[in-house]
Design a protein around this motif. Structure first.
Motif, PDB file in Angstrom:
ATOM      1  N   TYR A 268       0.831  -1.202   0.000  1.00 35.00           N
ATOM      2  CA  TYR A 268       0.000   0.000   0.000  1.00 35.00           C
ATOM      3  C   TYR A 268       0.872   1.262   0.000  1.00 35.00           C
ATOM      4  O   TYR A 268       0.817   2.063   0.944  1.00 35.00           O
ATOM      5  CB  TYR A 268      -0.932  -0.007   1.208  1.00 35.00           C
ATOM      6  N   PRO A 269       1.663   1.470  -1.047  1.00 34.07           N
ATOM      7  CA  PRO A 269       2.541   2.645  -1.069  1.00 34.07           C
ATOM      8  C   PRO A 269       1.792   3.965  -1.067  1.00 34.07           C
ATOM      9  O   PRO A 269       2.340   4.997  -0.679  1.00 34.07           O
ATOM     10  CB  PRO A 269       3.336   2.459  -2.366  1.00 34.07           C
ATOM     11  N   LYS A 270       0.506   3.960  -1.489  1.00 34.58           N
ATOM     12  CA  LYS A 270      -0.289   5.188  -1.519  1.00 34.58           C
ATOM     13  C   LYS A 270      -1.278   5.262  -0.352  1.00 34.58           C
ATOM     14  O   LYS A 270      -2.162   6.116  -0.346  1.00 34.58           O
ATOM     15  CB  LYS A 270      -1.036   5.287  -2.847  1.00 34.58           C
TER      16      LYS A 270
END
Length: 302
Positions: A268-270
């Protein structure tokens, strides 16, 4: 400036039955964030050796085909409760998601209670061996109270009350239920491969070997792994004890470290929404036998 044992003194001024959330949060996010992460990974890994649990995890394919997502979602849901508490919107949403997933499968109360026990007992045993200090009696009482509360919110019956009760329940359940299952071995192999994937490719075999060196004989026997040699065990465990000595000499953390900050969380980089974490099983597909399962937006609030 905060000294190395100041937070332990703060913890010991709190009431472990009333202030268990604050004690647990101080312990896992300030005192032992790295160790607790490793211990909870091992706690969940232990559950695969119960054939009914390992087989179900293989049937759902969550840990064999979507290992990173399953790891991330489990860590983030548990982390949300630690960070925000049980009675906040975020905490209630996280527990609701956990319940919705588990209720989609035919999981016995005994298996659910055993999994909960691993979260209490495994961190204590890990820190006994590899922590820069051992958990205090205050912390053990708070850990038991924290997971009693989580277990109650999950609808688990006949919950252990003290740390000693959790430990007895875990040991007797493992002695009675640990055993071989082909599906559980696939889940174990996939988990070891996931851990290796967090490092440069040439290091993956070393990570697998080190992971196996940390397993006790009951786990090695259940999964039919060859027992690592004395040198592999000695080097791996010795390195962790050396780390503990070094950490003891370092200044204590000034800010909390939550699981969502761990580099192993990669999916979940964002960012993420708690209500969207986890799986939404389809009845009759890949191990989901319970009819009438609905997505959280359609399900009644517990």
């Amino acid at each position: 400036m905060v000294q190395r044992y100041d937070r332990l003194k703060e913890i010991q001024r709190l009431d472990p039955e009333r202030d268990f959330l604050e004690i647990y949060r101080l312990t896992v996010t300030y005192e032992f964030p790295w160790d607790i992460t490793r211990a909870l990974e091992l706690a969940l890994y232990r559950t695969y050796a119960v054939p009914g649990i390992g087989r179900l995890l293989d049937e759902t394919a969550e840990l064999t085909e979507r290992s990173q997502k399953r790891y991330d979602d489990t860590a983030l849901l548990l982390d949300t409760v630690v960070e925000h508490g049980f009675d906040t919107e975020e905490g209630r949403t996280a527990v609701r998601r956990i319940n919705q997933m588990h209720r989609s499968y035919d999981i016995s109360n005994d298996d659910m209670r055993y999994v909960l026990c691993t979260f209490v007992v495994t961190p204590k045993r890990w820190l006994d061996e590899y922590g820069w200090r051992r958990l205090s009696d205050h912390e053990l009482r708070a850990f038991a109270a924290y997971y009693r509360t989580l277990g109650a919110r999950m609808g688990i019956k006949d919950l252990p009350q003290s740390y000693e009760d959790f430990e007895r329940t875990l040991d007797s359940y493992e002695e009675e239920h640990f055993g071989w299952d082909e599906g559980a071995r696939r889940v174990s192999d996939a988990t070891l491969a996931l851990m290796g994937s967090w490092y440069p490719a040439p290091l993956a075999p070393l990570v697998r070997g080190a992971s196996l060196a940390l397993l006790d004989d009951s786990l090695l026997l259940a999964f039919r792994y060859e027992r690592p040699g004395p040198m592999a065990r000695g080097l791996t465990r010795g390195a962790l004890r050396l780390r503990a000595r070094a950490v003891r000499l370092l200044p204590p953390r000034r800010t909390p470290h939550y699981a969502r900050q761990n580099p192993e969380i990669k999916g979940y980089p964002k960012g993420y929404e708690v209500a969207a974490l986890g799986t939404f099983p389809t009845p009759g597909v890949r191990g989901c036998p319970i009819p009438g399962h609905r997505r959280p937006s359609e399900a009644p609030v517990d």
